[in-house]
Design a protein around this motif. Structure first.
Motif, short mmCIF file in Angstrom:
data_model
loop_
_atom_site.label_atom_id
_atom_site.label_comp_id
_atom_site.label_asym_id
_atom_site.label_seq_id
_atom_site.Cartn_x
_atom_site.Cartn_y
_atom_site.Cartn_z
N LYS A 38 -3.41 -36.36 -28.98
CA LYS A 38 -2.57 -36.53 -30.17
C LYS A 38 -3.32 -36.22 -31.47
O LYS A 38 -2.73 -35.71 -32.42
N GLY A 79 -6.47 -43.94 -35.98
CA GLY A 79 -7.47 -44.57 -35.11
C GLY A 79 -8.80 -44.74 -35.85
O GLY A 79 -9.52 -45.72 -35.65
N GLY A 82 -14.71 -46.95 -30.16
CA GLY A 82 -13.29 -46.89 -29.78
C GLY A 82 -12.88 -48.16 -29.05
O GLY A 82 -11.81 -48.73 -29.29
N SER A 112 -8.13 -54.23 -33.34
CA SER A 112 -6.79 -53.79 -33.74
C SER A 112 -5.70 -54.69 -33.17
O SER A 112 -4.54 -54.59 -33.55
N GLY A 129 -1.40 -42.06 -34.19
CA GLY A 129 -1.89 -43.38 -33.85
C GLY A 129 -1.18 -43.98 -32.65
O GLY A 129 -0.91 -43.29 -31.66
N ARG A 149 -8.33 -49.68 -21.99
CA ARG A 149 -7.84 -49.57 -23.36
C ARG A 149 -6.31 -49.44 -23.37
O ARG A 149 -5.62 -50.04 -24.18
N ASP A 181 -3.93 -51.88 -25.38
CA ASP A 181 -3.11 -51.34 -26.47
C ASP A 181 -1.61 -51.50 -26.17
O ASP A 181 -0.80 -51.70 -27.08
O1 DC Z 1 -6.83 -43.25 -31.26
P1 DC Z 1 -8.22 -43.88 -31.18
O2 DC Z 1 -8.85 -43.81 -29.83
O3 DC Z 1 -9.13 -43.39 -32.27
O4 DC Z 1 -7.96 -45.46 -31.49
C1 DC Z 1 -8.96 -46.43 -31.35
C2 DC Z 1 -8.30 -47.80 -31.15
O5 DC Z 1 -7.66 -48.20 -32.38
C3 DC Z 1 -7.21 -47.84 -30.10
O6 DC Z 1 -7.71 -48.19 -28.83
C4 DC Z 1 -6.24 -48.86 -30.61
C5 DC Z 1 -6.44 -48.85 -32.11
N1 DC Z 1 -5.34 -48.18 -32.84
C6 DC Z 1 -4.23 -48.92 -33.11
O7 DC Z 1 -4.14 -50.07 -32.67
N2 DC Z 1 -3.22 -48.40 -33.85
C7 DC Z 1 -3.29 -47.15 -34.33
N3 DC Z 1 -2.29 -46.68 -35.07
C8 DC Z 1 -4.42 -46.35 -34.02
C9 DC Z 1 -5.43 -46.89 -33.26
#
Ligand code: DC
Length: 212
Positions: A13, A32, A78, A85, A112, A163, A167
């Protein structure tokens, strides 16, 4: 115009977001990175990742100048970002920054987890990118090796699955497709084919809007 691109870790993405923004001359925000920057601030301060008050403070003091720090891209950060988050107050502290970014002309692409559902529920186009976890792990491992990081594909896959679980199952703003999102399966597309498919979704949405 606001384009929301959501999806799990390593779904592609981010690349799609960047390329779409370039194509339409829009601004791009990889959201992110924001959560990664909060996590890194916690790690720098030697704080426990489970310390919600400290995570909120880090979110309120966020410095976008630091978003380019290459350490933010690492697997460890990450994973830490996925933990911090999940705090609702951390997400709340970061809401205004993201909405202001989205609202500024000439248009924006945000990628995101919750852009189409929470940050920009009225986005003009919403794309939800999915890909087979094994494919995602392979791509992520390749990316890590290119950066000079060691990468064991099985471990990367385990991290991706962990993850995804965190998430998807958190109470606030979990990773999920908005009801009006277009699902783009990126498992068998190379970057150019993925970008082409995403542009086709945006163009179809523009035509529908004109007709509405
Ligand atoms: O997309 P990324 O791998 O860079 O994101 C890292 C972490 O940040 C992901 O595991 C969850 C959090 N995240 C989130 O909760 N909401 C978002 N809009 C983007 C990322």
């Amino acid at each position: 115009m606001i384009i929301a691109i959501d999806g799990p870790a390593a779904s592609g993405k981010g690349t799609l977001g960047k390329r779409l923004a370039h194509h339409y001359h829009f601004r791009h925000l990889d959201t992110g990175v924001i959560y990664r920057a909060v996590a890194q601030a916690m790690l720098d301060a030697g704080a426990e990742l489970t310390d919600e008050a400290q995570a909120v403070a880090a979110a309120l003091e966020l410095d976008p100048e630091k978003f380019g720090n290459p350490v933010l891209k690492t697997q460890a950060v990450g994973e830490a970002a996925s933990v911090v988050s999940a705090f609702p107050r951390v997400r709340e502290a970061l809401l205004t920054f993201q909405r202001q970014f989205a609202a500024e002309p000439p248009g924006a692409v945000l990628d995101g987890r919750d852009i189409g559902t929470v940050i920009c529920p009225d986005a003009d186009v919403k794309i939800f990118v999915v890909a087979d976890p094994v494919v995602r792990a392979r791509r992520r491992a390749l990316e890590m090796r290119t950066r000079g990081e060691a990468a064991d594909e099985a471990m990367v896959l385990a991290d991706i699955l962990k993850r995804d679980e965190r998430d998807k199952n958190r109470a606030t703003a979990p990773l999920k497709a908005a009801a009006d999102a277009h699902v783009l399966d990126n498992s068998h597309l190379d970057i150019e084919a993925g970008v082409k498919a995403a542009i086709a979704i945006v163009e179809a949405a523009k035509i529908r809007r004109r007709g509405a």
